[in-house]
Design a protein around this motif. Structure first.
Motif, PDB file in Angstrom:
ATOM      1  N   SER A 208     115.239 -50.530 -35.007  1.00  0.00           N
ATOM      2  CA  SER A 208     115.154 -51.851 -34.362  1.00  0.00           C
ATOM      3  C   SER A 208     113.741 -52.364 -34.529  1.00  0.00           C
ATOM      4  N   THR A 210     112.284 -54.860 -33.094  1.00  0.00           N
ATOM      5  CA  THR A 210     111.657 -55.187 -31.799  1.00  0.00           C
ATOM      6  C   THR A 210     111.786 -54.066 -30.781  1.00  0.00           C
ATOM      7  N   THR A 213     116.505 -54.876 -28.654  1.00  0.00           N
ATOM      8  CA  THR A 213     117.837 -55.439 -28.898  1.00  0.00           C
ATOM      9  C   THR A 213     118.890 -54.708 -28.065  1.00  0.00           C
TER      10      THR A 213
HETATM   11  O1  LIG Z   1     115.837 -55.026 -35.526  1.00  0.00           O
HETATM   12  P1  LIG Z   1     116.045 -55.680 -34.212  1.00  0.00           P
HETATM   13  O2  LIG Z   1     114.778 -56.141 -33.573  1.00  0.00           O
HETATM   14  O3  LIG Z   1     116.845 -54.786 -33.294  1.00  0.00           O
HETATM   15  O4  LIG Z   1     116.879 -56.991 -34.452  1.00  0.00           O
HETATM   16  C1  LIG Z   1     118.169 -56.958 -34.984  1.00  0.00           C
HETATM   17  C2  LIG Z   1     118.568 -58.310 -35.505  1.00  0.00           C
HETATM   18  O5  LIG Z   1     118.499 -59.280 -34.457  1.00  0.00           O
HETATM   19  C3  LIG Z   1     118.001 -60.512 -34.973  1.00  0.00           C
HETATM   20  O6  LIG Z   1     116.700 -60.689 -34.516  1.00  0.00           O
HETATM   21  C4  LIG Z   1     118.781 -61.677 -34.491  1.00  0.00           C
HETATM   22  O7  LIG Z   1     120.139 -61.509 -34.706  1.00  0.00           O
HETATM   23  C5  LIG Z   1     118.028 -60.314 -36.489  1.00  0.00           C
HETATM   24  O8  LIG Z   1     117.154 -61.141 -37.159  1.00  0.00           O
HETATM   25  C6  LIG Z   1     117.673 -58.880 -36.591  1.00  0.00           C
HETATM   26  O9  LIG Z   1     117.920 -58.359 -37.860  1.00  0.00           O
END
Ligand SMILES: O=P(O)(O)OC[C@H]1O[C@](O)(CO)[C@@H](O)[C@@H]1O
Length: 557
Positions: A208, A210, A213
């Motif tokens: 992830s 961020t 998620t």
């Molecule tokens: O890798 P992360 O931060 O969990 O995000 C997963 C996905 O969610 C989003 O930010 C939005 O759907 C995508 O751009 C990204 O690939």
């Protein structure tokens, strides 16, 4: 400071294209008859990809006008700005450097005073070392047994790239090592993917960017509970260090989750999620295909980057394909674009491209906050041939909408099956060649009549033809060729975004639904006041859910 977007509709090239489009009467029979060199003239080589655009709407005049439009909207300058690390992702104040992920060791691309290529190779080395340990059995689970199954938990860019490439590169997998993918917050996904696994030999990769998620963190917690509940008695929390690794830009949040920072692979804010399969997000893939093949995958991306950076506009495949998409969308009224791989291995390619293209270019404001001045962002979709032929090709051949389509195929068969003296791959490729031929040249009423068809049925059997396609071929689907294909579409997407003046690297449009899903928690769980606050439709849907949630007979559960 990023330059202001140029209004494409205000350029001389746009006006010229409007006239050209009004007067253009595509007629492939005539075009090929008048120009016997048309196939050679509009076929291009980009790295290992042979790209035949002769059955597209390119003519000398269209190509010159599209290249003019690219120039008048500064596509080449913006490309160079991206490649040099300028912060062209304005709404997030970030550089856009997925191309640095495949830059050769020893090269230099600087962001905020630091050479990011060094950082990329440091992480890559760690990913390769880890992948090698898992593949060789040196990395073991808490009870000392080697890993047999890797489960990647991620969603969007942290899932679609790895799963698509894993499926595409099946011939390169290590036999005794399976990779599974959990993405959906629907508990069915985790339930099905965990079923039958042995916790002692399972490794989870939490991917992830961020690390915030909801889907991924929820599934990661489910996986941790499953692991700890199912390992032999006496194994406690220390098992997490042997069975969980993470890939993220937010290493502090990884540590908070309880994953050992030594088991975390970083990447950077200048890599967009949908552009991240070639970063540490590809760790599951690197384990599956091995470091050498992963390096080959990266080399493929790099070869296409070099073509995009250096080929003259008139022969630059991503630039020409991106500009053709502009022509179809903005001048020919096409709302969708089909991508049709004649390779079962690419059965997730269209799904992957949907995030790449639609999350990037589905925007209605430009990078300076002003409204777009033209239509943007077509719908990408597709299925592997020949399955699609027996499903939706009818509409491409004889429907009323223009649907440009990219056909992709490989010369070498992976399985050398032959039946009744007929090579099955040749039978398959016969379909690939036939479809673009039928779409281009169609079948006239006279040709239908000449087959003895009853007059009343003739109109139903006429094929108008003149449907534009691109044919992309390569010798075989290697890791490098897959990297080239992905990079090709990354750059096509970039070209379109620049012409439209949009920031192809943010994704604010997915935020509202995420926030509302979080806010609805109490109402769904039974908080009457929270339910009363909802709009009537949402309230009645939640009421329906609450009334029916226990409706299934106990014996079915
Ligand atoms: O890798 P992360 O931060 O969990 O995000 C997963 C996905 O969610 C989003 O930010 C939005 O759907 C995508 O751009 C990204 O690939």
């Amino acid at each position: 400071m990023t330059a202001s977007p140029i209004d494409p509709a205000g350029t001389a090239a746009w006006k010229n294209l409007e006239t050209i489009a009004r007067e253009l009467a595509p007629n492939f029979r005539e075009w090929f008859a008048q120009n016997p060199n048309r196939a050679e003239q509009f076929s291009f080589q980009a790295a290992d990809l042979h790209v035949d655009l002769s059955k597209s709407f390119l003519t000398d005049e269209v190509r010159a006008a599209l290249v003019d439009l690219a120039r008048q909207t500064n596509v080449e300058e913006r490309r160079d700005a991206m490649l040099s690390g300028e912060k062209i992702n304005v709404t997030e104040d970030r550089a856009v450097l997925h191309t640095a992920l495949r830059a050769p060791r020893g090269s230099t691309i600087t962001v905020d005073g630091e050479n990011v290529v060094d950082q990329v190779h440091e992480v890559l080395d760690r990913v390769y070392e880890f992948a090698t340990k898992v593949r060789s059995g040196e990395w073991t689970g808490i009870t000392g047994r080697p890993i047999e199954t890797v489960v990647n938990i991620g969603i969007g860019g942290s899932d679609l790239g790895p799963v698509m490439a894993y499926e595409a590169l099946k011939p390169y997998l290590q036999e005794d090592l399976e990779v599974r993918f959990i993405s959906n917050i629907d508990p069915t996904d985790a339930g099905e993917e965990l079923s039958g696994l042995d916790p002692e030999t399972t490794l989870f990769i939490i991917a992830s960017k961020t690390f915030t998620t909801l889907e991924t963190l929820t599934n990661a917690k489910v996986a941790r509970a499953w692991l700890l509940d199912n390992l032999p008695e006496g194994t406690g929390d220390e098992a997490v260090a042997k069975h969980f690794v993470a890939v993220s830009t937010a290493l502090d949040k990884v540590a908070e989750f309880g994953i050992d920072p030594n088991n975390a692979f970083g990447f950077w804010s200048w890599v967009g999620g949908r552009y991240s399969v070639d970063s540490a997000v590809g760790t599951s893939l690197a384990i599956a295909i091995g470091p050498e093949n992963f390096a080959d995958f990266l080399a493929g991306f790099r070869a296409m980057d070099e073509h995009f950076a250096n080929a003259p506009a008139e022969e630059n495949v991503p630039l020409l394909m991106g500009m053709l998409n502009i022509f179809y969308t903005n001048f020919m009224n096409a709302g969708t674009h089909a991508v049709l791989p004649y390779s079962q291995y690419l059965h997730r390619f269209a799904a992957y491209l949907q995030q790449l293209t639609m999350e990037s270019n589905g925007k209605s404001v430009r990078w300076d906050g002003t409204p777009v001045t033209t239509t943007t962002g077509e719908v990408f979709w597709g299925e592997p041939g020949t399955n699609g032929q027996h499903a939706f090709y009818q509409l491409i051949h004889q429907g009323t909408q223009l649907i440009p389509a990219d056909f992709i195929a490989f010369a070498n068969p992976t399985y050398p099956f032959a039946t009744d003296g007929q090579d099955q791959h040749e039978l398959f490729l016969g379909n690939f060649f036939a479809q673009t031929k039928a779409l281009a040249f169609g079948k006239t009423a006279d040709e239908v009549r000449a087959e003895g068809t009853a007059e009343a049925i003739v109109p139903a059997r006429v094929f108008e033809g003149n449907k534009p396609t691109a044919s992309i071929m390569a010798p075989y689907l290697s890791p490098s060729v897959l990297g080239q294909l992905i990079a090709l579409y990354e750059h096509i997407t970039f070209v379109q975004g620049i012409v439209w003046g949009i920031d192809s690297f943010d994704q604010w449009g997915v935020e509202l639904g995420k926030q509302m899903a979080n806010d609805l928690g109490p109402a769904i769980a039974g908080d009457e006041a929270a339910l009363a606050d909802q709009d009537p439709s949402t309230r009645s849907l939640i009421a329906y859910y609450r009334e029916h949630r226990d409706a299934r007979p106990a014996e079915d559960n």
